[in-house]
Motif scaffolding. Structure first.
Motif, PDB file in Angstrom:
ATOM      1  N   ALA A  20     -31.547  22.948  20.854  1.00 41.59           N
ATOM      2  CA  ALA A  20     -30.688  22.140  21.205  1.00 41.59           C
ATOM      3  C   ALA A  20     -30.967  21.781  22.686  1.00 41.59           C
ATOM      4  CB  ALA A  20     -29.012  21.281  21.278  1.00 41.59           C
ATOM      5  N   PHE A  21     -30.334  21.955  24.138  1.00 45.10           N
ATOM      6  CA  PHE A  21     -30.878  22.411  25.065  1.00 45.10           C
ATOM      7  C   PHE A  21     -32.056  22.937  25.645  1.00 45.10           C
ATOM      8  CE2 PHE A  21     -25.810  21.783  25.298  1.00 45.10           C
ATOM      9  CZ  PHE A  21     -25.866  21.093  26.308  1.00 45.10           C
ATOM     10  N   ALA A  22     -32.514  22.995  24.288  1.00 42.16           N
ATOM     11  CA  ALA A  22     -34.110  23.416  24.961  1.00 42.16           C
ATOM     12  C   ALA A  22     -34.837  22.169  24.745  1.00 42.16           C
ATOM     13  CB  ALA A  22     -35.036  24.463  23.905  1.00 42.16           C
TER      14      ALA A  22
ATOM     15  N   LEU B 254     -33.673  11.297  32.389  1.00 41.67           N
ATOM     16  CA  LEU B 254     -32.533  12.547  32.132  1.00 41.67           C
ATOM     17  C   LEU B 254     -32.770  11.991  30.759  1.00 41.67           C
ATOM     18  CD1 LEU B 254     -29.507  13.947  32.452  1.00 41.67           C
ATOM     19  CD2 LEU B 254     -28.774  11.552  31.321  1.00 41.67           C
ATOM     20  N   ARG B 255     -33.012  13.554  30.127  1.00 43.68           N
ATOM     21  CA  ARG B 255     -33.364  13.492  28.235  1.00 43.68           C
ATOM     22  C   ARG B 255     -32.596  13.569  28.315  1.00 43.68           C
ATOM     23  NH1 ARG B 255     -36.701  18.983  28.218  1.00 43.68           N
ATOM     24  NH2 ARG B 255     -34.267  19.418  29.251  1.00 43.68           N
ATOM     25  N   ILE B 256     -31.674  12.825  27.401  1.00 40.29           N
ATOM     26  CA  ILE B 256     -30.285  13.102  26.333  1.00 40.29           C
ATOM     27  C   ILE B 256     -30.904  12.786  24.764  1.00 40.29           C
ATOM     28  CG2 ILE B 256     -28.550  11.837  25.799  1.00 40.29           C
ATOM     29  CD1 ILE B 256     -29.334   9.210  27.994  1.00 40.29           C
TER      30      ILE B 256
ATOM     31  N   VAL C 285     -33.607  12.192  22.659  1.00 40.55           N
ATOM     32  CA  VAL C 285     -34.279  12.591  21.824  1.00 40.55           C
ATOM     33  C   VAL C 285     -33.185  13.036  21.039  1.00 40.55           C
ATOM     34  CG1 VAL C 285     -34.227  14.817  23.042  1.00 40.55           C
ATOM     35  CG2 VAL C 285     -35.429  15.297  21.955  1.00 40.55           C
ATOM     36  N   GLU C 286     -33.926  12.429  19.469  1.00 46.68           N
ATOM     37  CA  GLU C 286     -33.118  13.131  18.275  1.00 46.68           C
ATOM     38  C   GLU C 286     -32.856  14.859  18.188  1.00 46.68           C
ATOM     39  OE1 GLU C 286     -32.357  12.629  13.554  1.00 46.68           O
ATOM     40  OE2 GLU C 286     -33.587  10.960  14.312  1.00 46.68           O
ATOM     41  N   ILE C 287     -31.640  15.341  18.713  1.00 47.82           N
ATOM     42  CA  ILE C 287     -31.676  16.772  17.936  1.00 47.82           C
ATOM     43  C   ILE C 287     -31.035  16.902  16.612  1.00 47.82           C
ATOM     44  CG2 ILE C 287     -31.506  17.016  20.282  1.00 47.82           C
ATOM     45  CD1 ILE C 287     -28.762  17.472  20.239  1.00 47.82           C
TER      46      ILE C 287
ATOM     47  N   ASN D 148     -25.126  21.988  29.273  1.00 45.10           N
ATOM     48  CA  ASN D 148     -25.443  23.030  29.143  1.00 45.10           C
ATOM     49  C   ASN D 148     -24.272  24.101  30.082  1.00 45.10           C
ATOM     50  OD1 ASN D 148     -26.797  25.123  28.152  1.00 45.10           O
ATOM     51  ND2 ASN D 148     -28.382  24.812  28.222  1.00 45.10           N
ATOM     52  N   TYR D 149     -24.151  25.115  30.144  1.00 44.92           N
ATOM     53  CA  TYR D 149     -22.985  26.203  30.206  1.00 44.92           C
ATOM     54  C   TYR D 149     -23.587  25.655  31.881  1.00 44.92           C
ATOM     55  CZ  TYR D 149     -22.868  28.357  25.906  1.00 44.92           C
ATOM     56  OH  TYR D 149     -22.519  28.996  24.630  1.00 44.92           O
TER      57      TYR D 149
END
Lengths: 480, 99, 486
Positions: C389-391, C256-258, C292-294, C456-457
Motif C-alpha cells: 500500500a505504501f508504494a 499528500l497521497r492518502i 487513492v483507493e488501496i 509507514n515505519y
C-alpha cells in the motif's frame, strides 16, 4: 547374550562471565541470599533481558574448540513452566536454533581413541535454588544463581557404558577449563551432567531411555549409569518394559529413583522470546574469537610428542590441563634439561606431591623456574638424582622459595656432591680395608659384592659422593 | 472448534489457574467462541511464508544487540523484597518444594 | 489554562504568569472534583505531584527551561513508578510499589514534567472498554453511561475531561487509538521500537508500544520528543538518531497521497462514523491532497491472528505473577501447586484469565503449528499488505473503530464481539507501523469520532504534521464535554 549400554550426556556448564546472561548482576558464588538478584533476575514487572556479549563469545569458543558449526542466526525461546526458583515462569533457552551445532570431541577409550558426536550446544539461563532446611516445612528461595549463563552441551547417544561416559565428561571438563569458559567446579555446580541411559542388544535399535539427574561427580556418574543400566536390564529380563522418565540419582543409597514431580504432563510451550531478537554472529566475529583461542589439547598433545620426543602417554598426561602443559614448557626452558627428564620429574615426583596434597598445578609450592633450577643442579653434577629428591621435598615444604630455592637448600644442608677424587679415594680405601670379605667375594666372581661396596662408600659419604666417580675408583682399585 | 471440560482442566493446570467445576463450563463456552474466531486462519494457504516473530523483522535488519559483560547492579535486596508476601533471612518463602 | 495547549502552558510558565505548583494544583483540583464520577485515575498522588512541581519551579528559577518543564502529565498505571504503586489495573498488583522507574517515567522526570497520577486501565491492558479494571470501570466524559474505550481508557478520559493536560498510554492492538477516538482526544502509537518498553508491564511483547495522548498533534509531538529514544535495557529498542517530531508540523498537506483501504469503509462501519471520516478526508482533498483507493486484503484475518499472538505472549508474560516475590498471594493453600492456582485465580480478573488460557492452549503441544506459527505467517502477509500500500500512498486513512463509544455492559458476555471492534487498529500493530487517532467530529448521539491515520515505519512526524494541519482548521480536539465545563 550381552547387553549394550547406550549413553548420551547433557552437560550444563556455567560460563565464567562476570555478570549474568541477561542482567548486570554479579555471578560470584556464595553471596548472601538474593543480594545478587537484580530486578531482571527477580522478574519484576516491566523488566527486560539484554544478552551478555561474553556469554555468546564463550559459546562460540566452545563451538570452535569442538569443530562445530556456529549458527549465523540462532534464536532464544521461552520454556514455560512454574517453579519457585524460576522467577519469570519461563526459562530463556535456545530450542529450535541453537548457537552451536554438530561438533565432535575425541576421548581416550580402551584400545585407542573414540570420536563422540556433539549434537548441539545452546545458551540458556540457570535457575535459582530452593533451600529446604530451617523453614518449618517451607522452602526458602535464593535467586542469586538465577540468570547465570549456562551452555548446555548435548551429545548424540554415542557413549557405550559408564566408563566411556565418564571419559567423555572428563575430556569435556578439561576442555571447558582449557578454553577458559568454565571453572569446572563440580561442588559449586559449575559443571553438571545429566545422563540419558538405555540398554539394547548389540545391533538392535535404541532402547527406551531414562534421564538421570544430579550427577555431580565423575564417581557418581559412573555408579549411577551402572546402576541404571542394571535396573533396566533386570526389568527387561523379567519381562517388563522401560518407561521413559526422569530419575534422580541418590548417592547415599547408590540407586536411581523416579522423579514424579517432573512428570506433571510436561508441556513447555516453547515459542521464540519476543523480548529478544535473533542472535546473529558473522564470519568476522567468529574469526576474531578463533584468533583468541588457545592451542587446543589435542594439537598440544601431538606437538609435545613430536617436538619433545615424548611417548604418547607422557604427552597426554602433561596436557591433561593447560596449566600442566604450560608448566612443562616452562620447565623445559628453565632447566635446559632433556624434555624426557623434565617429563619424568613432572609426572613423577611433582605429580605425586601434588596428588598427596590435593593441589592443582597452579597452586604448587614449587614453580617451574624453581624445579628447573633443581634439574640444572643434577645436570651440572652438583647433586645426584637421589639427593635431588631430598632437595625437592624440602622445596615442597617451603624450606626455601623462589628460583634460588634449590641452591639455598643444597647449601644450607651441605648436600653438594663430593667430586674430589682424593677424598673419594680415601673413603674407598677405608671401605676396602674394612670389608676384606666382600673384596674376596668380588674377586671370586660374585658381582653382587661390588654393589655392596658401592653402598658402603655412599654411606660413608652420606650419599653425597659422585656415584660415577665412586664406581670408577672402586673398579680401578679392585682390579688393581 | 470447542473444548471439553477435560481440556479446560488441563490448560488451567498448565497455566496454574484454579477453575472450579462451575467456572469450567463457562470457560469452555467462552474459549470455544474465541477458538472459533481464530479458527478462521486455518483456511489460509501460508506455504513458503516465513513466520514473523517481531514487529520489525519485515522492516529493519533485526539482530540482537549485546551487552558488555560488566557486573554493575548494586545489592537492592531490601527494596526488592519490600513487596514480597513472605521472606525470612533474605529468602522468599514458599510451601515446601517437593523434589 | 485547563484547555490550553502544552506550548501555551509552557509559555505561561516561562513568562511566570503561572507557576508549576499553581498549574499542578489546578489539575489536582479538577481530579479531586471529577474523579469520583469518571474514575479515570487509580492513584493521584498530590504531595508527590506538588513536590515535582516545586522542583520544576526551582529548576526554572535557575534559568532552565524546556517544553515540558513543570507541565503535569498523567501516566497509565502500566508504567512502573518508584515510590507510587503500580497496579496495572489488577488485584494482583493492587499493593505493588515498584522499586524502579520505567524508562518513559525517567525521561519525563528528566524533562521536568510533573507526575500527576496513575490512570485507570483495563486489567493488564486486556480490553477495549476499560471495564476489566479491578479498580472499577472508567466513564466516558461525553456520556457517562458509555465506555471510554480501552485499554488506555483512564488516560483518554483524563485528557478528555481536562483532568490532565496530557497522558501516556500503551497500544498493543489499538489501546491508545481506540480510547482516544471514543473520548475525542488525540493519540499516537509510534513505530514499534521507538519508545522503550523497559518498565512498561508487558502484555504482548512483540506488539506493545507506549505513546502519548493529548488534545492536539502539536502536544503529542512535544510529548513524543521526550518519550521516544533509544534504551539499552530494551533489546527491541531501536538505536536511531534522535529526531524532532515537531519538525514537520507546519508542512502543507498539498500533494499528500492518502490511501483509502477498501476494507476500512465497508459494511459494519456505523454510518455516522463513515460520514465524519469522509468529511475529514474531503477537507484534506480540499487542501490539495490526493486520495487513492488501496486494498489491505488480509484485514479480516488481523483479529484472529492477534487473538492468537497476543494471548500466547501474554500467557507467558503473566507467569511471573505467581505470588512468590511480589503481588497477590492467596490466604490459604495446602501446597505449592494450590498456592499458585489460587493466587492467580484470585489475583486475575475474568478477561485476563480467559486470555491466559487461550494463550496456553494455542502454545500447547500439538497446536503450536496450527495456531501460533500460522498466525506469525499471516502476520507477515498483513505487514506485506501495508508495504504494498505504501508504494502508492504516504498515509492511510480510515476510521479508528467501526463505532463510537458503546454503552457500558453492551459487550460483556461476548468477548468475540468486543474483539472485532479492534479490526481497524490491530493491523498496524501487527505490522509495527505508527498510527494515530485524530478527533474528527461527533455522531448523532454527541459521541466523538476518530479519524485514523497510519503511516509507514518512522513516519510519526508526518502523521503529526497531517493531524496538526487538520487541527489548525478544526476545533474538534479542543471541545470540552458539556457535563464537565471548565
Amino acid at each position: 547374550m550381552d547387553w549394550e549400554i547406550v549413553v548420551g550426556l547433557e552437560t550444563h556448564t556455567q560460563l565464567l562471565t562476570e555478570s549474568k546472561i541477561f542482567s548486570g548482576a554479579s555471578t560470584a558464588f556464595g553471596a548472601e541470599p538474593n543480594t545478587q538478584a537484580s530486578a531482571v533476575d527477580l522478574a519484576l514487572p516491566g523488566v527486560l533481558p539484554v544478552l551478555n556479549a561474553k556469554a555468546v563469545e564463550f559459546a562460540v569458543r566452545l563451538g570452535l574448540a569442538i569443530g562445530a558449526t556456529i549458527s549465523p542466526r540462532s534464536v532464544f525461546a521461552r520454556k514455560n513452566y512454574f517453579y519457585p526458583d524460576l522467577p519469570k515462569g519461563y526459562q530463556i533457552s535456545q530450542y529450535e536454533l541453537p548457537v552451536v551445532q554438530h561438533g565432535t570431541l575425541k576421548i581416550a577409550v580402551e584400545g585407542g581413541e573414540k570420536t563422540v558426536r556433539i549434537l548441539r550446544a545452546h545458551l540458556e539461563e540457570d535457575a535459582g535454588k530452593s533451600l529446604h532446611e530451617d523453614f518449618k516445612g517451607l522452602s526458602g528461595i535464593d535467586l542469586n544463581r538465577a540468570g547465570t549463563p549456562l551452555l548446555e552441551i548435548v551429545t548424540e547417544p554415542d557413549l557405550r557404558g559408564a566408563k566411556e561416559a565418564v571419559a567423555y565428561a572428563k575430556a569435556l571438563h578439561s576442555l571447558v577449563r582449557w578454553i577458559g569458559i568454565c571453572d569446572g567446579n563440580m561442588q559449586e555446580g559449575s559443571f553438571r551432567c545429566d545422563a540419558n541411559v538405555s540398554v539394547r542388544r548389540p545391533g538392535a535399535p535404541l532402547g527406551t531411555r531414562c534421564e538421570i539427574k544430579n550427577l555431580n561427580s565423575f564417581r557418581f556418574m559412573e555408579q549411577a549409569i551402572e546402576y541404571e543400566a542394571r535396573r533396566q536390564v533386570e526389568l527387561i529380563e523379567d519381562g517388563g518394559t522401560v518407561v521413559q522418565e526422569t530419575r534422580l540419582y541418590d548417592p547415599d543409597r547408590n540407586e536411581t529413583r523416579s522423579m514424579r514431580s517432573k512428570e506433571d504432563a510436561q508441556d513447555y510451550r516453547y515459542f521464540p522470546d519476543p523480548d529478544l531478537l535473533p542472535l546473529v554472529i558473522n564470519e568476522a566475529e567468529i574469526e576474531r574469537i578463533r584468533a583468541l583461542l588457545p592451542e587446543l589439547p589435542q594439537a598440544k598433545r601431538e606437538r609435545f610428542a613430536r617436538d619433545y620426543g615424548l611417548a604418547a602417554y607422557d604427552a597426554a598426561q602433561l596436557t591433561a590441563s593447560r596449566e600442566s602443559a604450560d608448566f612443562f614448557e616452562d620447565l623445559v626452558r628453565a632447566s635446559r634439561a632433556e624434555p624426557k627428564t623434565c617429563a619424568n620429574w613432572q609426572t613423577g615426583e611433582f605429580a605425586a606431591a601434588l596428588n598427596r596434597d590435593g593441589l592443582e598445578v597452579g597452586h604448587s609450592p614449587v614453580g617451574a623456574e624453581a624445579l628447573g633450577a633443581l634439574l640444572r643442579r643434577i645436570a651440572d653434577g652438583t647433586i645426584s638424582g637421589k639427593i635431588a629428591k631430598e632437595v625437592f621435598e624440602a622445596m615442597w615444604r617451603r624450606e626455601a622459595e623462589g628460583p634460588g630455592a634449590a641452591d639455598a637448600i643444597i647449601e644450607a644442608r651441605g648436600l653438594e656432591q663430593i667430586s674430589d677424587t682424593g677424598a673419594i679415594e680415601k673413603m674407598v680405601d677405608e671401605v676396602l680395608a674394612a670389608n676384606a670379605r666382600q673384596v674376596e667375594d668380588y674377586r671370586a666372581g660374585k658381582e653382587k659384592a661390588f654393589n655392596s661396596l658401592v653402598g658402603q662408600v655412599m654411606k660413608a659419604a652420606k650419599g653425597k659422593a659422585n656415584p660415577g666417580q665412586v664406581n670408577a675408583i672402586l673398579k680401578k682399585k679392585l682390579g688393581g | 472448534m470447542s473444548l471439553d471440560l477435560e481440556q479446560i482442566r488441563r490448560i488451567a493446570r498448565l497455566a496454574r489457574i484454579a477453575v472450579s467445576d462451575a467456572e469450567a463450563a463457562d470457560t469452555a463456552a467462552s474459549l470455544s467462541g474465541v477458538l472459533g474466531l481464530i479458527g478462521e486462519m486455518q483456511a489460509v494457504d501460508t506455504t513458503g511464508i516465513e513466520p514473523m516473530a517481531h514487529a520489525l523483522d519485515a522492516q529493519v535488519s533485526s539482530a540482537q544487540r549485546l551487552r558488555e559483560d560488566k557486573a554493575v547492579e548494586p545489592d537492592r535486596r531490601t527494596a526488592y523484597q519490600a513487596s514480597a508476601p513472605a521472606v525470612q533471612d533474605g529468602l522468599y518463602l514458599v510451601p515446601r518444594v517437593v523434589e | 489554562m485547563l484547555n490550553a495547549s502544552l506550548s501555551e502552558m509552557s509559555a505561561a510558565l516561562e513568562s511566570r504568569k503561572i507557576s508549576s505548583v499553581e498549574l499542578t494544583q489546578l489539575f489536582l483540583g479538577r481530579i479531586a472534583k471529577l474523579n469520583g464520577e469518571l474514575n479515570a485515575f487509580i492513584t493521584a498522588d498530590a504531595p508527590r505531584a506538588l513536590k515535582d512541581a516545586a522542583a520544576a519551579d526551582a529548576r526554572r528559577a535557575t534559568g532552565q527551561s524546556g517544553p515540558l518543564l513543570g507541565i503535569p502529565v498523567a501516566h497509565k498505571d502500566i508504567f512502573c513508578t518508584e515510590g507510587i504503586r503500580t497496579t496495572c489495573g489488577s488485584k494482583m498488583l493492587a499493593d505493588f510499589v515498584s522499586p524502579y522507574d520505567a524508562h518513559v517515567i525517567s525521561r519525563f522526570g528528566a524533562a521536568g514534567a510533573v507526575l500527576l497520577g496513575k490512570t485507570n486501565m483495563d486489567e493488564f491492558a486486556m480490553g477495549s472498554s476499560n471495564e476489566s479494571s479491578y479498580f472499577g470501570a472508567v466513564k466516558n466524559p461525553w456520556r457517562r453511561s458509555a465506555v471510554p474505550g480501552g485499554s488506555s481508557g483512564g488516560s483518554a478520559a483524563a485528557v478528555a475531561a481536562r483532568m490532565a493536560p496530557a497522558a501516556t498510554g500503551t497500544d498493543t492492538g489499538g489501546s491508545i487509538r481506540q480510547p482516544a477516538s471514543f473520548t475525542g482526544v488525540c493519540g499516537v502509537k509510534p513505530t514499534y521500537g521507538v519508545v522503550s518498553r523497559y518498565g512498561m508491564i508487558a502484555f504482548a511483547s512483540s506488539l506493545d508500544q507506549g505513546g502519548p495522548m493529548g488534545k492536539g498533534a502539536a502536544d503529542l509531538a512535544a510529548l513524543l520528543n521526550v518519550m521516544a529514544g533509544f534504551d539499552a535495557r530494551d533489546s527491541t529498542s531501536l538505536d536511531r538518531p534522535p529526531e524532532d517530531y515537531a519538525r514537520d508540523l507546519e508542512r502543507p498537506v498539498a500533494g499528500l497521497r492518502i490511501g483509502l483501504p477498501r476494507e476500512y469503509f465497508g459494511d459494519g462501519v456505523d454510518a455516522d462514523v463513515a460520514a465524519r471520516v469522509q468529511d475529514a478526508i474531503r477537507w484534506f482533498e480540499g487542501q490539495g491532497a490526493k486520495t487513492v483507493e488501496i486494498t489491505l486484503p488480509n484485514t479480516k484475518l488481523a483479529v484472529p491472528v492477534y487473538y492468537v499472538l497476543a494471548p500466547a505472549e501474554a500467557s507467558s508474560n503473566l507467569s511471573r505473577f505467581d505470588g512468590v516475590r511480589y503481588g497477590h498471594r492467596a490466604a490459604e493453600y495446602a501446597d505449592l501447586y494450590e498456592m499458585y492456582c489460587k493466587s492467580r485465580a484470585e489475583g486475575f480478573g475474568a478477561e485476563v484469565k480467559r486470555r491466559i488460557l487461550v494463550g496456553t492452549y494455542v502454545l500447547s503441544h500439538g497446536y503450536y503449528d496450527a495456531y501460533y506459527l500460522q498466525a506469525q505467517k499471516i502476520r507477515r502477509l498483513i505487514a506485506g499488505d501495508f508495504s504494498d500500500a505504501f508504494a502508492q500512498c504516504d498515509v492511510i486513512m480510515g476510521p479508528v473503530a467501526p463505532t463510537t463509544a458503546y454503552e457500558a455492559g453492551a459487550m460483556s458476555g461476548d468477548p468475540v464481539k468486543m474483539y472485532l471492534g479492534d479490526i481497524f487498529t490491530i493491523p498496524a500493530s501487527l505490522a509495527g507501523l505508527p498510527g494515530m487517532s485524530i478527533p474528527c467530529g461527533f455522531d448523532s448521539k454527541g459521541l466523538p469520532v476518530g479519524l485514523q491515520a497510519i503511516g509507514n515505519y518512522f513516519s510519526e512526524a508526518r502523521l503529526l504534521n497531517v493531524a496538526h494541519q487538520y487541527q489548525k482548521a478544526t476545533d474538534w480536539h479542543i471541545r470540552v464535554p458539556d457535563a464537565f465545563p471548565l
